[in-house]
Design an enzyme around this catalytic site. Structure first.
Site, short mmCIF file in Angstrom:
data_model
loop_
_atom_site.label_atom_id
_atom_site.label_comp_id
_atom_site.label_asym_id
_atom_site.label_seq_id
_atom_site.Cartn_x
_atom_site.Cartn_y
_atom_site.Cartn_z
N GLY A 1 0.78 -1.24 0.00
CA GLY A 1 0.00 0.00 0.00
C GLY A 1 0.80 1.28 0.00
O GLY A 1 0.30 2.33 0.41
N SER A 2 2.05 1.24 -0.51
CA SER A 2 2.82 2.50 -0.52
C SER A 2 2.26 3.48 -1.56
O SER A 2 2.29 4.70 -1.35
CB SER A 2 4.31 2.25 -0.73
OG SER A 2 4.58 1.87 -2.06
N ASN A 3 1.74 2.97 -2.67
CA ASN A 3 1.12 3.88 -3.65
C ASN A 3 -0.16 4.48 -3.08
O ASN A 3 -0.45 5.66 -3.30
CB ASN A 3 0.86 3.17 -4.97
CG ASN A 3 2.11 3.13 -5.84
OD1 ASN A 3 2.50 4.15 -6.41
ND2 ASN A 3 2.76 1.97 -5.93
N ASN B 1 -4.08 1.72 -13.63
CA ASN B 1 -3.12 0.83 -12.98
C ASN B 1 -1.74 1.46 -13.06
O ASN B 1 -1.48 2.26 -13.96
CB ASN B 1 -3.11 -0.53 -13.68
CG ASN B 1 -2.16 -1.52 -13.02
OD1 ASN B 1 -2.12 -1.63 -11.79
ND2 ASN B 1 -1.38 -2.23 -13.82
N HIS C 1 2.31 0.23 -13.28
CA HIS C 1 3.14 -0.94 -13.51
C HIS C 1 4.61 -0.52 -13.42
O HIS C 1 4.99 0.50 -14.00
CB HIS C 1 2.83 -1.53 -14.90
CG HIS C 1 3.62 -2.77 -15.17
ND1 HIS C 1 3.34 -3.97 -14.57
CD2 HIS C 1 4.71 -2.98 -15.96
CE1 HIS C 1 4.22 -4.87 -14.97
NE2 HIS C 1 5.07 -4.30 -15.82
N MET D 1 -3.20 -7.62 -7.36
CA MET D 1 -2.52 -8.70 -8.06
C MET D 1 -3.48 -9.64 -8.81
O MET D 1 -3.26 -10.85 -8.87
CB MET D 1 -1.67 -9.52 -7.07
CG MET D 1 -0.63 -8.69 -6.36
SD MET D 1 0.42 -7.75 -7.49
CE MET D 1 1.45 -9.07 -8.07
N ARG D 2 -4.56 -9.07 -9.35
CA ARG D 2 -5.40 -9.93 -10.18
C ARG D 2 -5.98 -9.16 -11.35
O ARG D 2 -6.12 -7.95 -11.30
CB ARG D 2 -6.46 -10.65 -9.37
CG ARG D 2 -7.49 -9.96 -8.67
CD ARG D 2 -8.37 -10.79 -7.75
NE ARG D 2 -7.74 -11.86 -7.01
CZ ARG D 2 -7.88 -13.15 -7.31
NH1 ARG D 2 -8.62 -13.54 -8.30
NH2 ARG D 2 -7.28 -14.06 -6.58
N LEU D 3 -6.25 -9.91 -12.39
CA LEU D 3 -6.79 -9.29 -13.60
C LEU D 3 -8.28 -9.05 -13.41
O LEU D 3 -8.99 -9.93 -12.93
CB LEU D 3 -6.60 -10.22 -14.79
CG LEU D 3 -5.26 -10.20 -15.53
CD1 LEU D 3 -5.32 -11.17 -16.71
CD2 LEU D 3 -4.92 -8.80 -16.01
C1 GRF Z 1 4.18 -1.36 -7.21
O1 GRF Z 1 5.50 -1.60 -7.59
C2 GRF Z 1 3.28 -1.25 -8.40
O2 GRF Z 1 3.92 -0.71 -9.52
C3 GRF Z 1 2.93 -2.68 -8.68
O3 GRF Z 1 2.79 -3.27 -7.42
C4 GRF Z 1 3.57 -2.55 -6.47
C5 GRF Z 1 2.64 -2.12 -5.38
O4 GRF Z 1 3.32 -1.54 -4.31
N1 GRF Z 1 1.74 -2.77 -9.50
P1 GRF Z 1 2.49 -0.86 -3.13
O5 GRF Z 1 1.54 -1.91 -2.57
O6 GRF Z 1 1.78 0.33 -3.69
O7 GRF Z 1 3.53 -0.46 -2.11
#
Ligand code: GRF
Length: 207
Positions: free
Chosen positions: A15-17, A110, A112, A93-95
């Protein structure tokens, strides 16, 4: 005047994003509000991060549903209940399949950790180190039914160093992710993104 853009964030892990998005909102840099955080893993730290800020963090487990369609119908229902306008996948982590995407067509983003269309799918940073590219980075894109194939909104480039491991490269990319994702969401919130085929056109800021 229209209120802040209502976001639903889907996350499977750390969850850092999510945090970067919440911090951008708190800093007044992103006219949005996270209404709900959904995860397919009950132990995802992202859920805790949401709840600590008073945002509902819900675990919705695919295994609890008879089919992918019914699972996705439930995701749509929860998003609608919370008034979600844009779905933000942040390490989900799923489509997502046609059931979800037809309800939120062109309203799912999303991030990536590679310069798409290079290195889609899992372990993108490891793929980049192994391949020997000199530059990698991250991509924010709209989501379609494919794996990391939707129209590209923004990209950021980082160098790949000689002695990089997947972990050191991932850390360098993550710094850019945290800057890029709020920026892409802001462009959407400002109504400045237009999809034309595969391309996303960005309108200049209104002045
Ligand atoms: C990130 O590297 C993002 O690009 C990828 O999964 C990771 C998620 O990291 N899709 P976080 O959970 O947001 O820390």
């Amino acid at each position: 005047m229209k209120g802040p853009l209502v976001l639903g964030v889907f996350a499977s892990g750390r969850g850092s994003n999510l945090e970067a998005i919440l911090e951008a909102i708190e800093a007044g840099k992103l006219p949005a509000r996270v209404a709900v955080v959904l995860s397919d893993r009950p132990e995802a730290p992202a859920l805790e991060k949401a709840r600590r800020r008073g945002i509902p963090g819900l675990a919705v487990l695919p295994g609890d549903f008879p089919s992918r369609q019914v699972y996705e119908e439930r995701l749509v229902e929860i998003c609608r209940q919370h008034g979600v306008e844009l779905v933000v996948l942040a390490g989900f982590m799923r489509l997502l399949g046609p059931t979800f995407l037809s309800a939120y067509r062109h309203r799912v983003m999303n991030i990536h950790p590679a310069l798409l269309p290079s290195f889609p799918g899992l372990h993108a940073q490891e793929q980049a180190v192994r391949y020997g590219v000199r530059f990698s980075g991250c991509t924010v894109h709209f989501v379609d039914e494919g794996m990391d194939t939707g129209p590209i909104i923004l990209q950021a480039v980082v160098p790949v160093e000689q002695d990089d491991t997947p972990e050191t490269l991932a850390a360098r990319i993550l710094v850019e992710e945290h800057r890029l994702y709020p920026e892409a969401i802001r462009l959407y919130a400002e109504g400045r993104l237009r999809i034309e085929g595969r391309r996303v056109l960005i309108a200049p800021p209104e002045r």
